[in-house]
Design a protein around this motif. Structure first.
Motif, mmCIF file in Angstrom:
data_model
loop_
_atom_site.group_PDB
_atom_site.id
_atom_site.type_symbol
_atom_site.label_atom_id
_atom_site.label_comp_id
_atom_site.label_asym_id
_atom_site.label_seq_id
_atom_site.Cartn_x
_atom_site.Cartn_y
_atom_site.Cartn_z
ATOM 1 N N GLN A 62 0.827 -1.205 0.000
ATOM 2 C CA GLN A 62 0.000 0.000 0.000
ATOM 3 C C GLN A 62 0.861 1.254 0.000
ATOM 4 O OE1 GLN A 62 -2.599 -0.436 3.356
ATOM 5 N NE2 GLN A 62 -3.580 -2.275 2.517
ATOM 6 N N LYS A 63 0.218 2.374 0.344
ATOM 7 C CA LYS A 63 0.886 3.692 0.353
ATOM 8 C C LYS A 63 2.065 3.760 1.339
ATOM 9 C CE LYS A 63 -2.354 5.023 3.766
ATOM 10 N NZ LYS A 63 -3.155 4.634 4.490
ATOM 11 N N LEU A 64 2.770 4.872 1.292
ATOM 12 C CA LEU A 64 3.882 5.098 2.226
ATOM 13 C C LEU A 64 3.363 5.191 3.650
ATOM 14 C CD1 LEU A 64 6.102 7.814 0.519
ATOM 15 C CD2 LEU A 64 6.761 5.493 1.104
ATOM 16 N N GLN A 65 3.876 4.362 4.509
ATOM 17 C CA GLN A 65 3.452 4.393 5.901
ATOM 18 C C GLN A 65 4.517 3.726 6.767
ATOM 19 O OE1 GLN A 65 -0.108 1.932 6.189
ATOM 20 N NE2 GLN A 65 0.594 0.717 4.477
ATOM 21 N N VAL A 66 4.367 3.886 8.060
ATOM 22 C CA VAL A 66 5.290 3.227 8.992
ATOM 23 C C VAL A 66 4.570 1.996 9.545
ATOM 24 C CG1 VAL A 66 6.616 3.464 11.120
ATOM 25 C CG2 VAL A 66 6.383 5.421 9.566
ATOM 26 N N ILE A 67 5.233 0.852 9.411
ATOM 27 C CA ILE A 67 4.622 -0.415 9.824
ATOM 28 C C ILE A 67 5.446 -1.029 10.948
ATOM 29 C CG2 ILE A 67 3.918 -2.725 9.058
ATOM 30 C CD1 ILE A 67 4.141 -1.580 6.123
ATOM 31 N N SER A 68 4.754 -1.413 12.014
ATOM 32 C CA SER A 68 5.443 -2.121 13.092
ATOM 33 C C SER A 68 5.017 -3.584 13.068
ATOM 34 C CB SER A 68 5.068 -1.468 14.431
ATOM 35 O OG SER A 68 5.472 -2.292 15.485
ATOM 36 N N LEU A 69 6.019 -4.454 12.925
ATOM 37 C CA LEU A 69 5.717 -5.894 12.900
ATOM 38 C C LEU A 69 5.748 -6.450 14.321
ATOM 39 C CD1 LEU A 69 8.028 -7.225 10.024
ATOM 40 C CD2 LEU A 69 5.749 -6.219 9.842
ATOM 41 N N GLY A 70 5.203 -7.632 14.500
ATOM 42 C CA GLY A 70 5.427 -8.375 15.731
ATOM 43 C C GLY A 70 6.797 -9.045 15.607
ATOM 44 N N GLY A 71 7.418 -9.311 16.746
ATOM 45 C CA GLY A 71 8.791 -9.817 16.737
ATOM 46 C C GLY A 71 8.986 -11.183 16.098
ATOM 47 N N GLY A 72 7.898 -11.934 15.922
ATOM 48 C CA GLY A 72 8.039 -13.266 15.329
ATOM 49 C C GLY A 72 7.806 -13.269 13.827
ATOM 50 N N ALA A 73 7.336 -12.143 13.295
ATOM 51 C CA ALA A 73 6.936 -12.099 11.886
ATOM 52 C C ALA A 73 8.082 -12.447 10.932
ATOM 53 C CB ALA A 73 6.375 -10.716 11.555
ATOM 54 N N PHE A 74 9.260 -11.925 11.247
ATOM 55 C CA PHE A 74 10.398 -12.099 10.332
ATOM 56 C C PHE A 74 10.903 -13.537 10.273
ATOM 57 C CE2 PHE A 74 13.540 -9.162 8.150
ATOM 58 C CZ PHE A 74 12.548 -8.440 7.529
#
Ligand SMILES: Nc1ncnc2c1ncn2[C@@H]1O[C@H](COP(=O)(O)OP(=O)(O)O)[C@@H](O)[C@H]1O
Ligand SMILES: O=C(O)C1=C[C@@H](OP(=O)(O)O)[C@@H](O)[C@H](O)C1
Ligand SMILES: [Mg+2]
Length: 166
Positions: A61-73
């Motif tokens: 999507q558009k430019l935004q700041v995304i915070s993942l959960g620590g297990g996502a990666f």
């Protein structure tokens, strides 16, 4: 977990006048329950599937700041989509500092529950290898959330200026 992604991500978004999205918050809203309850009632597998699908959607999507959960990666597909569509910051915190933060987060992080300190330390070091795949590393030991957010904003501005001048 607990390194400050949600808190710092929100600050970075504010400083850059961008929207902020926290993947855990999206999933919690969908299920109308906290992550710990999702893990016990729906299961981690379903959580990880939702996590992957939402991240894939929002990264495109558009430019935004995304915070993942620590297990996502830990999921290769998530790593690929994030690294190809976004600038990935790794918030680095030493085991010594993180150990002191565990008491703040243990109740809300199901992955840590029922584990001994030794098992948590093992998990911490095991994950470091995965977290070494990123675009930019930010040291967070002895830095407050405002300081880390300012550092990220400045490094993005510098990168943008460099890009513009080429
Ligand atoms: N740089 C920091 N210094 C002190 N406390 C912090 C810092 N970053 C985060 N915290 C605290 O740690 C806890 C977890 O932060 P959070 O933003 O939820 O981390 P994450 O999203 O990475 O799990 C919160 O209580 C937050 O206030
Ligand atoms: O590391 C993990 O496996 C998890 C981290 C949590 O997010 P934070 O990193 O924001 O704590 C949350 O997604 C869930 O409890 C699982
Ligand atoms: Mg978070």
């Amino acid at each position: 977990m607990g390194v400050g992604k949600t808190t710092i991500g929100k600050l970075v978004a504010k400083k850059l006048y961008r929207d902020f999205i926290d993947i855990d918050e999206v999933i919690e809203k969908e299920y109308n329950m906290p992550v710990s309850q999702i893990f016990t009632e729906i299961g981690e597998t379903a959580f990880r599937e939702r996590e992957k699908s939402i991240i894939t959607d929002v990264c495109n999507q558009k430019l935004q700041v995304i915070s993942l959960g620590g297990g996502a990666f830990l999921q290769e597909e998530i790593r690929k989509v994030c690294l190809s569509s976004s600038i990935v910051f790794f918030l680095d915190l030493s085991w010594e500092s993180w150990k002191d933060r565990i008491s703040l987060i243990i109740d809300s992080r199901p992955v840590l529950q029922g584990k001994s300190l030794e098992e948590i330390e093992e998990l911490f070091y095991k994950r470091q290898e995965i977290y070494s795949i990123h675009h930019s590393k930010v040291e967070t030991d002895n830095h407050d959330t405002e300081g880390v957010a300012d550092y990220i904003v400045e490094s993005l501005k510098l990168a943008w200026e460099l890009y513009e001048s080429n």
